[in-house]
Design a protein around this motif. Sequence first.
Motif, PDB file in Angstrom:
ATOM      1  N   GLY A 112     -12.413  39.957  56.280  1.00  9.57           N
ATOM      2  CA  GLY A 112     -12.482  41.407  56.376  1.00  9.57           C
ATOM      3  C   GLY A 112     -11.259  42.205  55.799  1.00  9.57           C
ATOM      4  N   PHE A 144     -10.623  44.896  58.488  1.00 11.82           N
ATOM      5  CA  PHE A 144     -11.601  45.401  59.157  1.00 11.82           C
ATOM      6  C   PHE A 144     -12.193  44.401  59.876  1.00 11.82           C
ATOM      7  CE2 PHE A 144     -11.059  48.280  55.386  1.00 11.82           C
ATOM      8  CZ  PHE A 144     -11.270  49.617  56.040  1.00 11.82           C
ATOM      9  N   THR A 146     -14.620  42.552  60.822  1.00 11.76           N
ATOM     10  CA  THR A 146     -16.108  41.842  60.356  1.00 11.76           C
ATOM     11  C   THR A 146     -16.375  40.760  61.318  1.00 11.76           C
ATOM     12  OG1 THR A 146     -14.829  40.626  58.575  1.00 11.76           O
ATOM     13  CG2 THR A 146     -15.840  42.790  58.000  1.00 11.76           C
ATOM     14  N   GLU A 308     -20.776  46.493  65.823  1.00 11.37           N
ATOM     15  CA  GLU A 308     -20.510  45.830  64.565  1.00 11.37           C
ATOM     16  C   GLU A 308     -20.263  46.456  63.683  1.00 11.37           C
ATOM     17  OE1 GLU A 308     -20.267  42.492  64.377  1.00 11.37           O
ATOM     18  OE2 GLU A 308     -21.316  41.769  66.332  1.00 11.37           O
ATOM     19  N   LEU A 309     -19.271  46.260  62.484  1.00 11.53           N
ATOM     20  CA  LEU A 309     -19.163  47.132  61.567  1.00 11.53           C
ATOM     21  C   LEU A 309     -20.462  47.159  60.558  1.00 11.53           C
ATOM     22  CD1 LEU A 309     -16.808  48.341  59.869  1.00 11.53           C
ATOM     23  CD2 LEU A 309     -16.308  46.438  58.589  1.00 11.53           C
ATOM     24  N   THR A 310     -20.759  48.481  60.354  1.00  9.43           N
ATOM     25  CA  THR A 310     -21.865  48.533  59.396  1.00  9.43           C
ATOM     26  C   THR A 310     -21.590  48.983  57.909  1.00  9.43           C
ATOM     27  OG1 THR A 310     -22.231  50.672  60.413  1.00  9.43           O
ATOM     28  CG2 THR A 310     -23.487  48.919  61.313  1.00  9.43           C
ATOM     29  N   VAL A 312     -18.343  51.168  55.568  1.00 11.23           N
ATOM     30  CA  VAL A 312     -16.920  51.946  55.244  1.00 11.23           C
ATOM     31  C   VAL A 312     -16.942  52.792  54.149  1.00 11.23           C
ATOM     32  CG1 VAL A 312     -14.328  51.478  54.750  1.00 11.23           C
ATOM     33  CG2 VAL A 312     -15.767  49.869  56.048  1.00 11.23           C
ATOM     34  N   ALA A 322     -14.921  53.931  59.182  1.00 11.11           N
ATOM     35  CA  ALA A 322     -15.684  52.824  59.373  1.00 11.11           C
ATOM     36  C   ALA A 322     -16.713  53.441  60.301  1.00 11.11           C
ATOM     37  CB  ALA A 322     -14.635  51.722  60.165  1.00 11.11           C
ATOM     38  N   THR A 323     -17.982  52.885  60.066  1.00  7.04           N
ATOM     39  CA  THR A 323     -19.007  53.098  61.000  1.00  7.04           C
ATOM     40  C   THR A 323     -19.409  51.931  61.483  1.00  7.04           C
ATOM     41  OG1 THR A 323     -19.744  55.183  59.553  1.00  7.04           O
ATOM     42  CG2 THR A 323     -21.536  54.262  61.034  1.00  7.04           C
ATOM     43  N   TYR A 324     -19.807  52.035  62.935  1.00 10.27           N
ATOM     44  CA  TYR A 324     -20.268  50.631  63.798  1.00 10.27           C
ATOM     45  C   TYR A 324     -21.587  51.089  64.107  1.00 10.27           C
ATOM     46  CZ  TYR A 324     -15.069  49.755  63.579  1.00 10.27           C
ATOM     47  OH  TYR A 324     -13.886  49.551  62.841  1.00 10.27           O
ATOM     48  N   THR A 329     -18.026  56.529  64.305  1.00 12.64           N
ATOM     49  CA  THR A 329     -17.356  56.506  63.253  1.00 12.64           C
ATOM     50  C   THR A 329     -15.858  56.839  63.108  1.00 12.64           C
ATOM     51  OG1 THR A 329     -19.470  57.148  61.988  1.00 12.64           O
ATOM     52  CG2 THR A 329     -17.260  57.651  60.856  1.00 12.64           C
ATOM     53  N   GLU A 332      -9.902  53.976  60.218  1.00 14.55           N
ATOM     54  CA  GLU A 332      -9.307  52.607  60.319  1.00 14.55           C
ATOM     55  C   GLU A 332      -7.992  52.683  59.585  1.00 14.55           C
ATOM     56  OE1 GLU A 332      -9.949  50.410  62.223  1.00 14.55           O
ATOM     57  OE2 GLU A 332     -11.924  50.886  63.201  1.00 14.55           O
TER      58      GLU A 332
END
Length: 423
Positions: A112, A144, A146, A308-310, A312, A322-324, A329, A332
């Motif tokens: 990550g 991040f 991940t 979950e991270l989708t 950046v 970062a968008t999850y 959003t 980070e």
Amino acid sequence: MGFHHGLSGLNASSKNLDVIGHNIANSNTVGFKNSRAEFNEMVASAMGAASTNNTGIGVSVAAVSQQFTQGVITPSANGLDMAINGDGFFVVQTGTGIAYTRNGAFQLNKAGELVSVNGDKVQGYAIDPATGVRTSVALTNLVFPTGAPIAAKQTDNVKAVINLDARVDHTATPAPARATYGTSLEVFDEQGMATPLAMYFEKTGANTWSVYDSLDPAAEPIGQLTFDATGKLVDVAEYDGTATPPFVSTGGTTLTTTVSTNNPNATVPPGSNPVSDPVVTLDLSGVSQLGSAFSVARLTQDGYASGELTSVNVGSDGTLMATYSNGITRPEAQIALAKFTNTQGLQPDGNNNWVASSDSGPAIYGAAGSGSFGTIQGSALEESNVDLTAQLVGMMTAQRAYQANAQTIKTQDQIFSTLVNLR
């Protein structure tokens, strides 16, 4: 004329061709900066001789200078690609220490971490996701989540922007059903389980409305709203069945309510940690009473489920958003940039990196867009600043210079041959 004149010219022209060849070879290298060979005349002078007696003895390569002009910025499909528009370098941690680069082709590794194509770890500043403020001025690796989802956040605050119809007759019989002027939104407990929070409004006076969180006819109100003649909210009171009158002013525009989430973990055996129902503060400062139909303009809350991270994306100031998968959003981290008093003093370190030297001076760190630092453009890369046309013309000129210097050696050889063959 001596052979050393032509020999020095050959060496200089050969070095020039090496530099030009290196530039041409890197014409497609992201963030590459072209170089230029610079030459000095060599002069011999006898001790005590007049300056007019000084004679030239050839040429030497004085330096190979780097040209840190801006390259063309082109869009890319990778959200982690970055280009600096203006002054500055990205800071990366290599296996041997800190280095600097203009190559913003970044990606996330399996841990990550934000890294370059060479695996160098990009440096920046940690940010508190809740406030968007730096937590430290020290540079750090940018990591991040991940490998695991981000934790859920319990809802603490709800903000409502609603208009209550001032034309409603509170004396009408029968009174409007409680559900007539109601709305709801999902809130979350500390484990991220969602449940609807309902708000129903019943007009009880010319400028007063009771607030309920249930349609149960036996339910007590949770509060009361009071408006002035212009329809502006002037007081919020909480319900207290033991007080007289039962509504006690909060002195503000908020109400507090406990939301039952029906989470099966809320009741657990003694000794364990139960999941408590969220206590939510309702911000009703956006509620008005005007002579138009009941309407809900906006309902917002600050909780969320795990996600979950989708993706950046980067902002112009280097903030990494970062968008999850839960729709959140948040910031980070922030990319750090470096600049130098004498950029020409940087030493090339391979892999499109430079390192600081005594000539460049120490690095000055900062954020993109601050001071004289350039801005960062996301989903874009800075192309090499090599001008192929100019390099090809320079290559032909260097080739002719090499041939001319070779010709001087040939001519000198012919002169010596004539002298040797005198009878």
